[in-house]
Design a protein around this motif. Structure first.
Motif, PDB file in Angstrom:
ATOM      1  N   LYS A 359     -33.626 -10.689 -18.197  1.00 42.61           N
ATOM      2  CA  LYS A 359     -34.455  -9.836 -19.062  1.00 42.61           C
ATOM      3  C   LYS A 359     -34.104  -8.353 -18.915  1.00 42.61           C
ATOM      4  CE  LYS A 359     -39.342  -9.079 -20.265  1.00 42.61           C
ATOM      5  NZ  LYS A 359     -39.438  -7.631 -20.030  1.00 42.61           N
ATOM      6  N   PRO A 360     -34.130  -7.771 -17.695  1.00 39.47           N
ATOM      7  CA  PRO A 360     -33.817  -6.339 -17.595  1.00 39.47           C
ATOM      8  C   PRO A 360     -32.386  -6.011 -18.011  1.00 39.47           C
ATOM      9  CG  PRO A 360     -34.053  -7.319 -15.414  1.00 39.47           C
ATOM     10  CD  PRO A 360     -34.532  -8.331 -16.392  1.00 39.47           C
ATOM     11  N   LEU A 362     -30.530  -7.529 -20.362  1.00 35.58           N
ATOM     12  CA  LEU A 362     -30.440  -7.520 -21.822  1.00 35.58           C
ATOM     13  C   LEU A 362     -31.179  -6.326 -22.417  1.00 35.58           C
ATOM     14  CD1 LEU A 362     -30.893 -11.336 -22.490  1.00 35.58           C
ATOM     15  CD2 LEU A 362     -28.832  -9.979 -22.905  1.00 35.58           C
ATOM     16  N   GLU A 363     -32.330  -5.986 -21.833  1.00 36.33           N
ATOM     17  CA  GLU A 363     -33.074  -4.823 -22.326  1.00 36.33           C
ATOM     18  C   GLU A 363     -32.296  -3.538 -22.109  1.00 36.33           C
ATOM     19  OE1 GLU A 363     -36.772  -5.172 -20.273  1.00 36.33           O
ATOM     20  OE2 GLU A 363     -37.658  -6.510 -21.788  1.00 36.33           O
ATOM     21  N   PHE A 364     -31.570  -3.461 -20.991  1.00 33.40           N
ATOM     22  CA  PHE A 364     -30.730  -2.280 -20.733  1.00 33.40           C
ATOM     23  C   PHE A 364     -29.628  -2.166 -21.787  1.00 33.40           C
ATOM     24  CE2 PHE A 364     -26.726  -0.699 -18.983  1.00 33.40           C
ATOM     25  CZ  PHE A 364     -27.085   0.606 -18.659  1.00 33.40           C
ATOM     26  N   ASP A 366     -29.643  -3.314 -24.800  1.00 29.75           N
ATOM     27  CA  ASP A 366     -30.226  -2.959 -26.094  1.00 29.75           C
ATOM     28  C   ASP A 366     -30.620  -1.490 -26.133  1.00 29.75           C
ATOM     29  OD1 ASP A 366     -29.873  -5.533 -26.976  1.00 29.75           O
ATOM     30  OD2 ASP A 366     -31.932  -6.178 -26.585  1.00 29.75           O
ATOM     31  N   ARG A 367     -31.190  -0.980 -25.028  1.00 34.56           N
ATOM     32  CA  ARG A 367     -31.564   0.440 -24.995  1.00 34.56           C
ATOM     33  C   ARG A 367     -30.328   1.336 -25.087  1.00 34.56           C
ATOM     34  NH1 ARG A 367     -34.955  -1.163 -20.774  1.00 34.56           N
ATOM     35  NH2 ARG A 367     -33.499  -0.243 -19.259  1.00 34.56           N
ATOM     36  N   HIS A 386     -35.451 -12.510 -24.890  1.00 39.87           N
ATOM     37  CA  HIS A 386     -35.430 -11.120 -24.435  1.00 39.87           C
ATOM     38  C   HIS A 386     -34.595 -10.195 -25.317  1.00 39.87           C
ATOM     39  CE1 HIS A 386     -37.243 -13.008 -21.029  1.00 39.87           C
ATOM     40  NE2 HIS A 386     -36.121 -13.555 -20.602  1.00 39.87           N
ATOM     41  N   THR A 387     -33.889 -10.754 -26.304  1.00 37.36           N
ATOM     42  CA  THR A 387     -33.052  -9.916 -27.155  1.00 37.36           C
ATOM     43  C   THR A 387     -32.845 -10.604 -28.504  1.00 37.36           C
ATOM     44  OG1 THR A 387     -30.936  -8.740 -27.338  1.00 37.36           O
ATOM     45  CG2 THR A 387     -30.893 -10.906 -26.317  1.00 37.36           C
ATOM     46  N   ARG A 389     -29.962  -9.877 -30.131  1.00 40.79           N
ATOM     47  CA  ARG A 389     -28.528  -9.780 -30.354  1.00 40.79           C
ATOM     48  C   ARG A 389     -27.873 -11.149 -30.312  1.00 40.79           C
ATOM     49  NH1 ARG A 389     -25.250  -6.393 -27.330  1.00 40.79           N
ATOM     50  NH2 ARG A 389     -26.927  -4.905 -27.013  1.00 40.79           N
TER      51      ARG A 389
END
Length: 396
Positions: A359-360, A362-364, A366-367, A386-387, A389
């Protein structure tokens, strides 16, 4: 379909897993599915977890009922409450994994058999619990060791009838519930056990990290390390006291119930320890109810001469000292005790966590607006939660 079911795989180890698979699918369809009869109450990731939450919650209750009958109500209460606060069992009760089911059914297979023997009653239930344990994971057959131990120690007609009747109920339940036994009724059970024990993997073994070194096959100390570092300190200390008392007072070796349980636990521990591939403390979860019962028993032995109000005080302290791991909310599986220095130090020796990085990470990405598709190694099927993409399983 059943001829090519997952339990017939020759390229990987697969639990039969029927209790969880059935309930997981049922809850998914009824509460989260897209079909006409779905209630549409939850997201699929929540609905799928509900069976494990509900079923796993019975284990502390069963610990209390068993310990009350064989030891004392004070031991039963302390063991049940402290186990209910166990961070590893709480974590596993929140995921769609077979270990909570295996723990519950294995515990029932042993305790219901011993209770039936002690009360000299007639029951087919131990065999049914054994069948559900086996249909969860192959290790679920190991409670049979406790039955055989009791039969060896007592070859009376009553003991023999109890064993035979529950062996029949076990075979009947497997025949009724497992499609493989419909196809190959006489040989499905031994065939599956032999297949799992002798499997030659074609796929990659499970990557691991143990005692500071990357490895595919941790050595036989692995689960000893896991239990010693993933259980609260107060429980480990009193468990060691229990072992010392057992060794000091040899009269326990004359107890049929003690020997049946002890030999079962030793056999289970050896099986998981000598298996080449190992995947975290969760595979040792069926041992933990017994660790907590033994620890509570040792605590009661050391405090039995105290007055009632002092015993209540010390029991409260005991429970409170087993409570602090709940501060690891919501990721209870990250808990390591002070003996290893917590997770911040445990990462030097063990593979900390279970799919917590997806999760973190993939979020990184995306950010940071990093373009392209992503391949996730380990727990890849959770990535889509979590994404948005593009995801791929092609690592080439």
């Amino acid at each position: 379909y059943f001829k090519t079911a997952w339990w017939n795989s020759r390229t990987d180890t697969h639990a039969i897993g029927l209790p969880l698979v059935f309930l997981n699918g049922l809850f998914h369809v009824v509460f989260a599915g897209t079909g006409r009869y779905s209630l549409h109450l939850f997201a699929d990731i929540i609905a799928s977890r509900l069976p494990v939450v509900f079923i796993g919650s019975f284990t502390p209750v069963l610990i209390f009922l068993f310990a009350r009958r064989f030891v004392s109500i004070s031991v039963a209460f302390v063991a049940a409450v402290s186990y209910a606060l166990n961070p590893i069992s709480i974590a596993l009760d929140r995921w769609v994994l077979h270990d909570s089911f295996l723990t519950l059914f294995s515990f029932l297979a042993v305790t219901s058999y011993l209770s039936t023997y002690k009360l000299k009653k007639f029951s087919f239930l131990p065999g049914i619990w054994l069948a559900l344990a086996f249909l969860t994971k192959p290790h679920g057959l190991i409670p049979l060791v406790s039955w055989l131990t009791l039969l060896f120690l007592d070859r009376s007609a009553q003991s023999t009838r109890l064993f035979v009747r529950n062996l029949i109920s076990f075979l009947a339940a497997v025949l009724l519930l497992w499609p493989q036994s419909w196809i190959r009724p006489l040989i499905s059970i031994p065939e599956y056990i032999i297949q799992q024990a002798t499997l030659t993997r074609v796929g990659d073994p499970i990557p691991n990290f143990y005692l500071g070194k990357p490895t595919l096959y941790p050595d036989a100390t692995y689960y000893l390390f896991q239990i010693a570092t993933r259980t609260p300190e107060i429980i480990i200390n009193f468990f060691l006291v229990a072992i010392f008392i057992f060794l000091l007072k040899r009269n326990y070796l004359r107890s049929k119930y003690f020997l049946a349980i002890a030999i079962y636990l030793i056999f289970f521990f050896l099986v998981i320890s000598l298996t080449p591939q190992k995947g975290g403390v969760r595979f040792a979860l069926p041992l933990l109810p017994w660790v907590y019962i033994a620890a509570a028993w040792a605590f009661s032995q050391l405090t039995r001469y105290l007055k009632a109000n002092l015993f209540i005080l010390f029991s409260t302290i005991y429970i409170l000292l087993s409570l602090y791991p709940l501060t690891y909310h919501p990721n209870f599986y990250l808990y390591y005790n002070a003996f290893i220095g917590g997770p911040q130090n445990a990462f030097k020796y063990d593979l900390v966590g279970l799919c917590f990085g997806t999760k973190p990470a993939l979020e990184f990405l995306d950010r940071a607006r990093v373009p392209g598709s992503v391949a996730v190694i380990g727990c890849a099927d959770t990535a889509s939660y979590h994404t948005g993409r593009s995801l791929t399983k092609d690592l080439t």
